[in-house]
Design a protein around this motif. Sequence first.
Motif, short mmCIF file in Angstrom:
data_model
loop_
_atom_site.label_atom_id
_atom_site.label_comp_id
_atom_site.label_asym_id
_atom_site.label_seq_id
_atom_site.Cartn_x
_atom_site.Cartn_y
_atom_site.Cartn_z
N ASP A 14 30.60 32.46 44.67
CA ASP A 14 31.19 33.15 45.81
C ASP A 14 31.94 34.40 45.32
O ASP A 14 31.97 34.69 44.13
CB ASP A 14 32.08 32.21 46.62
CG ASP A 14 33.26 31.65 45.84
OD1 ASP A 14 33.68 32.26 44.82
OD2 ASP A 14 33.76 30.58 46.24
N ALA A 15 32.57 35.11 46.25
CA ALA A 15 33.24 36.36 45.91
C ALA A 15 34.37 36.14 44.90
O ALA A 15 34.57 36.96 44.00
CB ALA A 15 33.78 37.02 47.18
N ARG A 16 35.08 35.04 45.03
CA ARG A 16 36.16 34.75 44.06
C ARG A 16 35.58 34.54 42.66
O ARG A 16 36.10 35.06 41.68
CB ARG A 16 36.95 33.53 44.50
CG ARG A 16 38.07 33.20 43.56
CD ARG A 16 38.88 32.03 44.04
NE ARG A 16 39.90 31.71 43.07
CZ ARG A 16 40.84 30.84 43.26
NH1 ARG A 16 40.93 30.20 44.40
NH2 ARG A 16 41.72 30.59 42.32
N GLU A 20 36.33 36.71 39.27
CA GLU A 20 36.83 36.12 38.03
C GLU A 20 35.87 36.38 36.87
O GLU A 20 36.31 36.62 35.74
CB GLU A 20 37.09 34.63 38.22
CG GLU A 20 38.26 34.36 39.14
CD GLU A 20 38.52 32.88 39.41
OE1 GLU A 20 37.85 32.03 38.79
OE2 GLU A 20 39.40 32.59 40.24
N LEU A 21 34.57 36.36 37.14
CA LEU A 21 33.59 36.69 36.10
C LEU A 21 33.74 38.15 35.67
O LEU A 21 33.65 38.46 34.48
CB LEU A 21 32.17 36.40 36.60
CG LEU A 21 31.82 34.92 36.67
CD1 LEU A 21 30.62 34.70 37.58
CD2 LEU A 21 31.57 34.36 35.28
N ARG A 43 35.83 48.34 37.33
CA ARG A 43 35.71 47.03 37.98
C ARG A 43 34.49 46.99 38.91
O ARG A 43 33.79 45.98 38.95
CB ARG A 43 37.00 46.71 38.74
CG ARG A 43 36.97 45.33 39.37
CD ARG A 43 38.35 44.84 39.74
NE ARG A 43 38.30 43.50 40.27
CZ ARG A 43 38.16 42.39 39.55
NH1 ARG A 43 38.09 42.47 38.24
NH2 ARG A 43 38.10 41.20 40.11
N ASP A 44 34.23 48.06 39.63
CA ASP A 44 33.06 48.09 40.53
C ASP A 44 31.76 47.87 39.76
O ASP A 44 30.85 47.20 40.26
CB ASP A 44 32.99 49.41 41.29
CG ASP A 44 34.04 49.53 42.38
OD1 ASP A 44 34.67 48.50 42.72
OD2 ASP A 44 34.23 50.64 42.89
N HIS A 45 31.67 48.43 38.57
CA HIS A 45 30.48 48.26 37.74
C HIS A 45 30.35 46.81 37.29
O HIS A 45 29.25 46.23 37.33
CB HIS A 45 30.56 49.21 36.54
CG HIS A 45 29.30 49.31 35.73
ND1 HIS A 45 28.04 49.43 36.28
CD2 HIS A 45 29.11 49.31 34.39
CE1 HIS A 45 27.13 49.49 35.33
NE2 HIS A 45 27.76 49.42 34.16
N ALA A 46 31.47 46.20 36.87
CA ALA A 46 31.45 44.79 36.46
C ALA A 46 31.11 43.89 37.64
O ALA A 46 30.32 42.94 37.51
CB ALA A 46 32.81 44.41 35.86
N LEU A 47 31.67 44.18 38.80
CA LEU A 47 31.36 43.38 40.00
C LEU A 47 29.89 43.49 40.37
O LEU A 47 29.25 42.49 40.73
CB LEU A 47 32.24 43.82 41.17
CG LEU A 47 33.71 43.42 41.09
CD1 LEU A 47 34.52 44.16 42.16
CD2 LEU A 47 33.89 41.92 41.22
N ALA A 48 29.33 44.69 40.30
CA ALA A 48 27.91 44.89 40.63
C ALA A 48 27.03 44.06 39.70
O ALA A 48 26.05 43.44 40.15
CB ALA A 48 27.55 46.37 40.56
N ALA A 54 24.68 36.63 40.28
CA ALA A 54 24.85 35.61 41.32
C ALA A 54 23.57 35.46 42.14
O ALA A 54 23.14 34.34 42.44
CB ALA A 54 26.03 35.96 42.22
N GLY A 55 22.95 36.58 42.49
CA GLY A 55 21.69 36.53 43.23
C GLY A 55 20.59 35.84 42.45
O GLY A 55 19.82 35.05 43.00
N GLU A 56 20.54 36.11 41.15
CA GLU A 56 19.54 35.46 40.29
C GLU A 56 19.81 33.95 40.19
O GLU A 56 18.88 33.15 40.18
CB GLU A 56 19.57 36.08 38.89
CG GLU A 56 19.13 37.54 38.85
CD GLU A 56 17.62 37.68 38.78
OE1 GLU A 56 16.99 36.96 37.99
OE2 GLU A 56 17.10 38.50 39.53
#
Length: 175
Positions: A14-16, A20-21, A43-48, A54-56
């Motif tokens: 999930d988003a949390r 954290e990842l 952070r945006d790059h790490a989140l992407a 997550a999708g995989e």
Amino acid sequence: MSAPLAITELAAPDARDVGELADVLIDCVEGGASVSFMLPLARDHALAFWHRVAGEAEAGRRVLLVARDALGICGTVQLILDLPDNQPHRADVAKMLVHRRARRRGLGAALMRAAEAAARSRGRDLLVLDTVTDSDASRLYERQGWVRVGDIPRYALWPRGGFVGTTYYYRDLST
């Protein structure tokens, strides 16, 4: 040494979890880990990146394992299962990351054992990975029975620049 933290699989992060990842990835890169990202790591790059992972994981193409401490996710490793048709027996191990707050507690070894168990449970008995040549991680893998295949000099860059070599390993789980 304290006992390793419990490790679980995230089949639907999930988003949390993704946040954290991203924190773990940013900490590792800021600590100098050569894990495909350069400084400064936004952070945006790490989140992407973690949204893609997550999708995989949700699609069953990757296994995403995490360890948590009182502050949240502090370690992770992935098994990439989405390989060519002629390689149904193997998986690639990727992004074994341990936050600096959780190091020297046996977590890296525990994550690798969990990755091996996850591979076995999915009928995968040959694992492949690469890591920085002569790194702490390479010593960990060798202690756990991974076989060093060879080194490639100047393979990638350190997060702050400058070339670094990589070493490839495999682990045959069929024996």
